[in-house]
Design a protein around this motif. Structure first.
Motif, PDB file in Angstrom:
ATOM      1  N   LEU A 102      72.512 -11.923   5.011  1.00  0.00           N
ATOM      2  CA  LEU A 102      72.510 -10.717   5.839  1.00  0.00           C
ATOM      3  C   LEU A 102      71.487  -9.726   5.304  1.00  0.00           C
ATOM      4  N   ILE A 103      70.694  -9.171   6.204  1.00  0.00           N
ATOM      5  CA  ILE A 103      69.685  -8.190   5.815  1.00  0.00           C
ATOM      6  C   ILE A 103      69.748  -6.993   6.762  1.00  0.00           C
ATOM      7  N   GLY A 104      69.233  -5.875   6.294  1.00  0.00           N
ATOM      8  CA  GLY A 104      69.062  -4.697   7.131  1.00  0.00           C
ATOM      9  C   GLY A 104      67.586  -4.497   7.402  1.00  0.00           C
ATOM     10  N   VAL A 105      67.234  -4.289   8.661  1.00  0.00           N
ATOM     11  CA  VAL A 105      65.830  -4.144   9.055  1.00  0.00           C
ATOM     12  C   VAL A 105      65.622  -2.744   9.610  1.00  0.00           C
ATOM     13  N   GLY A 106      64.777  -1.972   8.938  1.00  0.00           N
ATOM     14  CA  GLY A 106      64.401  -0.655   9.432  1.00  0.00           C
ATOM     15  C   GLY A 106      63.346  -0.792  10.507  1.00  0.00           C
ATOM     16  N   LEU A 107      63.564  -0.130  11.649  1.00  0.00           N
ATOM     17  CA  LEU A 107      62.674  -0.270  12.797  1.00  0.00           C
ATOM     18  C   LEU A 107      62.065   1.065  13.179  1.00  0.00           C
ATOM     19  N   LYS A 108      60.905   0.992  13.767  1.00  0.00           N
ATOM     20  CA  LYS A 108      60.267   2.188  14.311  1.00  0.00           C
ATOM     21  C   LYS A 108      60.797   2.384  15.724  1.00  0.00           C
ATOM     22  N   VAL A 109      62.052   2.828  15.796  1.00  0.00           N
ATOM     23  CA  VAL A 109      62.731   2.950  17.069  1.00  0.00           C
ATOM     24  C   VAL A 109      63.646   4.163  17.008  1.00  0.00           C
ATOM     25  N   ASP A 110      63.880   4.780  18.153  1.00  0.00           N
ATOM     26  CA  ASP A 110      64.752   5.940  18.216  1.00  0.00           C
ATOM     27  C   ASP A 110      66.131   5.564  17.651  1.00  0.00           C
ATOM     28  N   PRO A 111      66.611   6.265  16.606  1.00  0.00           N
ATOM     29  CA  PRO A 111      67.915   5.916  16.018  1.00  0.00           C
ATOM     30  C   PRO A 111      69.080   6.058  16.979  1.00  0.00           C
ATOM     31  N   PHE A 112      68.886   6.783  18.080  1.00  0.00           N
ATOM     32  CA  PHE A 112      69.943   6.883  19.094  1.00  0.00           C
ATOM     33  C   PHE A 112      70.287   5.511  19.650  1.00  0.00           C
TER      34      PHE A 112
END
Length: 481
Positions: A343-353
């Motif tokens: 399991l990994i967490g991926v930070g994205l350039k996307v509105d956190p909403f």
């Protein structure tokens, strides 16, 4: 010749990532031909196998995960208040073996942040431990009304620990239902854990009688040959034996060369209330990579993305989200690239909403143009259970109620991957069914599905199937959100 990177190189990679977290990583060269799920530079940083914990409510699933990893998967206020798992829990752990100590004392487990070559913690032993496995635990809720959440977790499991409380009769309702679910997902490696053995130690023969009940319960199932390990997760008794058996589970074959595909089982907004615009972070998706290698800086697509329904016509449309990977983490370990498994967490350039409160659960992330189709209808083969599982009659015995046949226009709950959504039965033949979904879903032909029917106000597992054909819907123009 394959050159294995040194620990100094791994440390240098980590330092570079920490000092330049927003550095574009498009130019990272990853020679996938040299990678395996047990390559030192991989298991040093990331888990490469997902182990599910399944079973009836309050049988000790979260307690066992905490005993092995040191991580408490019960994190939300409602979970802590009620002392049950509601959302999918997750924790990573490194598993080691001492070359000197005898088994099972030689097996040790620590959190994911532990160094690769720690010293043995047994009294009088100073040997250097060998890193054998780096695993992710998918902690599933055991309550009957949370079966859909359990099925979402089963979609990313490679094997499972089935917990049975020693102080209760076996099987309990969700013990049966969860075992049926992992059979649907074709899990081959199951370990049965007879927990809370400390509570019955003063009852002569109680543990042996339940052992016999467990053997009778699993007879003829996928877990028929599974080991049964008596433990006390609370007292950490025999946990090292569980670690021993986990280390014997073979790592599944992984596809490192295809375009990456990631399945999302959790999503978050990591910003605190009142965060300044200058320091605002993009949304985070948590899940596991099914195939391929994903890197920081990759341009990715999220499907189906944003789903809309026309209030007048009822027509459903979807808009895929174009984004970019800005960060990746496995627990507290920062990654420059991630491989299948774990399991990994991926930070994205996307509105956190768009990611808050698990809004991306069930979505698929991958490279644009190399994603599975988005469908609104499927044609699938299907198989129904003989009787309902996890249901008791008023008299307290298991209901012998048979599962009735599917009906045209019937509404079912369908699980595809980590997605749970409503589906209407359009047509039925002897072994095939055509289903129209209420919302679009990203899926492949050959993918397994689980079928649940609403019974007594709760959805109960009634069968499973396999997608033979999908009928794609047309999307709006994609956008970067």
């Amino acid at each position: 010749m394959t050159v294995q990177p040194t620990h100094e190189l791994i440390a240098a990679q980590k330092a570079a990532l920490l000092t330049q977290p927003h550095l574009s990583m498009q130019d990272i060269e990853v020679d996938v031909s040299t990678l395996t799920p047990l390559t030192p530079q991989i298991i040093s940083r990331q888990a490469t196998i997902n182990i599910g914990t399944i079973g009836h409510v309050a049988h000790g699933k979260s307690t066992l995960v905490r005993a092995i990893s040191g991580v408490n998967t019960v994190r939300h206020y409602k979970e802590r208040f009620r002392n049950i798992t509601i959302k999918l829990g997750y924790a990573n752990s490194k598993l080691y073996k001492c070359p000197t100590c005898p088994p099972p004392d030689c097996f040790k487990s620590f959190g994911s942040e532990k160094e690769d070559t720690p010293k043995c913690t047994s009294p009088g032993c100073e040997s250097t431990l060998l890193l054998i496995r780096h695993v992710s635990f998918v902690d599933c809720p055991g309550h009957d009304v949370l079966m859909a959440t359990m099925l979402a977790g089963a979609a990313v499991m490679d094997s499972a620990l089935l917990l049975v409380a020693g102080n209760q009769p076996c099987p309990q309702p969700q013990t049966s239902e969860h075992l049926a679910a992992v059979e649907i997902m074709k899990l081959q490696h199951i370990i049965i854990v007879q927990n809370k053995i400390d509570l019955i130690v003063r009852e002569p023969g109680a543990a042996q009688r339940q052992y016999d009940d467990i053997k009778k319960f699993i007879n003829g199932s996928v877990a028929e040959e599974a080991p049964i390990i008596p433990i006390s997760a609370q007292m950490k008794y025999n946990v090292d034996v569980v670690v021993d058996y986990i280390c014997r589970i073979p790592i599944p074959l992984r596809d490192f060369t295809s375009a990456p595909i990631m399945i999302v089982i959790r999503s978050f907004d990591v910003n605190k209330p009142g965060e300044d615009a200058e320091t605002l972070k993009g949304g985070v998706a948590g899940g596991t990579i099914l195939k391929g290698v994903m890197k920081i800086g990759d341009e990715v697509e999220i499907r189906p993305g944003i789903i809309r329904k026309d209030p007048k016509t009822g027509a459903v449309s979807w808009t895929q989200i174009m984004s970019k990977v800005t960060q990746m983490k496995a627990d507290e370990n920062h990654l420059m690239y991630a491989v299948p498994g774990g399991l990994i967490g991926v930070g994205l350039k996307v509105d956190p909403f768009l990611t808050r409160a698990d809004r991306l659960v069930g979505q698929i992330i991958g490279h644009p143009g190399k994603m599975p189709d988005v469908v609104l209808e499927i044609e699938a083969t299907y198989y129904l259970l003989r009787r309902l599982l996890g249901v008791k009659s008023d008299g307290g015995d298991k209901a012998k109620q048979k599962v009735s046949k599917l009906k045209v226009d019937e509404m079912l709950m369908i699980n595809i991957g980590s997605t749970s959504l409503g589906g209407k039965v359009l047509t039925i033949s002897s072994d095939r069914v055509r289903i129209q979904f209420l919302n679009p879903v990203c899926s492949n032909e050959g993918e397994k599905i689980a079928l649940s029917r609403k019974i007594d106000r709760n959805f109960r597992l009634i069968g499973w199937g396999e997608i033979k054909k999908g009928y794609a819907s047309k999307s709006k123009k994609s956008s970067t959100v």
